[in-house]
Design a protein around this motif. Structure first.
Motif, short mmCIF file in Angstrom:
data_model
loop_
_atom_site.label_atom_id
_atom_site.label_comp_id
_atom_site.label_asym_id
_atom_site.label_seq_id
_atom_site.Cartn_x
_atom_site.Cartn_y
_atom_site.Cartn_z
N TYR A 28 0.84 -1.20 0.00
CA TYR A 28 0.00 0.00 0.00
C TYR A 28 0.88 1.26 0.00
O TYR A 28 0.61 2.21 -0.73
N TYR A 29 1.91 1.26 0.82
CA TYR A 29 2.86 2.38 0.89
C TYR A 29 3.43 2.68 -0.50
O TYR A 29 3.45 3.84 -0.93
N PHE A 30 3.87 1.64 -1.21
CA PHE A 30 4.43 1.87 -2.55
C PHE A 30 3.37 2.34 -3.53
O PHE A 30 3.66 3.14 -4.42
N LEU A 31 2.16 1.87 -3.38
CA LEU A 31 1.06 2.34 -4.22
C LEU A 31 0.82 3.83 -4.00
O LEU A 31 0.65 4.59 -4.96
N VAL A 32 0.82 4.27 -2.75
CA VAL A 32 0.65 5.69 -2.44
C VAL A 32 1.77 6.51 -3.06
O VAL A 32 1.52 7.56 -3.66
N LEU A 33 2.99 6.04 -2.95
CA LEU A 33 4.11 6.76 -3.56
C LEU A 33 3.95 6.84 -5.07
O LEU A 33 4.19 7.90 -5.68
N LYS A 34 3.55 5.74 -5.69
CA LYS A 34 3.37 5.72 -7.14
C LYS A 34 2.26 6.67 -7.57
O LYS A 34 2.42 7.43 -8.52
N ILE A 35 1.13 6.64 -6.87
CA ILE A 35 0.01 7.53 -7.20
C ILE A 35 0.43 8.99 -7.09
O ILE A 35 0.01 9.82 -7.89
N ASN A 36 1.28 9.30 -6.12
CA ASN A 36 1.76 10.67 -5.92
C ASN A 36 3.00 10.99 -6.73
O ASN A 36 3.63 12.03 -6.52
N ARG A 37 3.36 10.09 -7.63
CA ARG A 37 4.49 10.27 -8.56
C ARG A 37 5.80 10.55 -7.83
O ARG A 37 6.62 11.35 -8.29
N GLU A 38 5.98 9.88 -6.72
CA GLU A 38 7.23 10.01 -5.99
C GLU A 38 8.20 8.96 -6.50
O GLU A 38 7.80 7.87 -6.89
N LYS A 39 9.46 9.31 -6.49
CA LYS A 39 10.51 8.41 -6.95
C LYS A 39 10.69 7.29 -5.92
O LYS A 39 10.81 7.54 -4.72
N ILE A 40 10.69 6.05 -6.40
CA ILE A 40 10.96 4.90 -5.56
C ILE A 40 12.36 4.43 -5.89
O ILE A 40 12.62 3.97 -6.99
N ILE A 41 13.24 4.59 -4.94
CA ILE A 41 14.68 4.30 -5.05
C ILE A 41 15.36 5.25 -5.98
O ILE A 41 15.06 5.90 -6.79
#
Length: 143
Positions: free
Chosen positions: A130-143
């Motif tokens: 869920y955390y990664f989904l929230v980051l993706k929806i908010n267009r935040e960079k993952i790694i």
């Protein structure tokens, strides 16, 4: 990254921080039993005495990793956007540990009490997704 975007820090997105504060507490509880009361925890989960000194230290060291992730999840709670790597590695560990305990149970090595850990870690695995989904929806960079 758009500089006008709101950063997902603990102040601006408390739900993500809350997930990792609870994850830290979960790990602290596990480490409290496993690291600081190693023999009792082993006997409770596996219904056998932990008498070999080498196995004792290996088992205690595994719980030491759990204690380390207590600190890691507190770091993530402070800034959920910045520390995605901790969550990736911690999530892999949670799923892997849950599956290994399930394997131990199905092989007859562990008592049903291991389902407390299995279910808890699988819940945190889902919350981390869920955390990664929230980051993706908010267009935040993952790694």
């Amino acid at each position: 990254m758009n500089t006008n975007r709101k950063k997902l820090t603990h102040n601006q997105y408390p739900m993500l921080s809350g997930i990792f504060i609870v994850a830290a507490i979960w790990n602290l509880i596990g480490a409290g039993f496993g690291y600081f009361n190693t023999s009792y925890t082993f006997q409770t989960l596996f219904h056998r005495e932990l008498t070999d000194p080498l196995y004792y230290h290996i088992y205690q060291g595994a719980w030491g990793t759990t204690l380390t992730y207590f600190v890691g999840y507190l770091i993530v709670a402070f800034n959920p956007v910045k520390h995605t790597g901790i969550v990736i590695v911690g999530g892999i560990g949670k799923i892997g540990f849950a599956l290994k305990l399930l394997q131990f149970y199905l092989s007859g090595f562990a008592d049903p009490i291991v389902f407390i850990v299995i279910i808890g870690d699988l819940i945190f695995g889902a919350l981390f997704l869920y955390y990664f989904l929230v980051l993706k929806i908010n267009r935040e960079k993952i790694i």
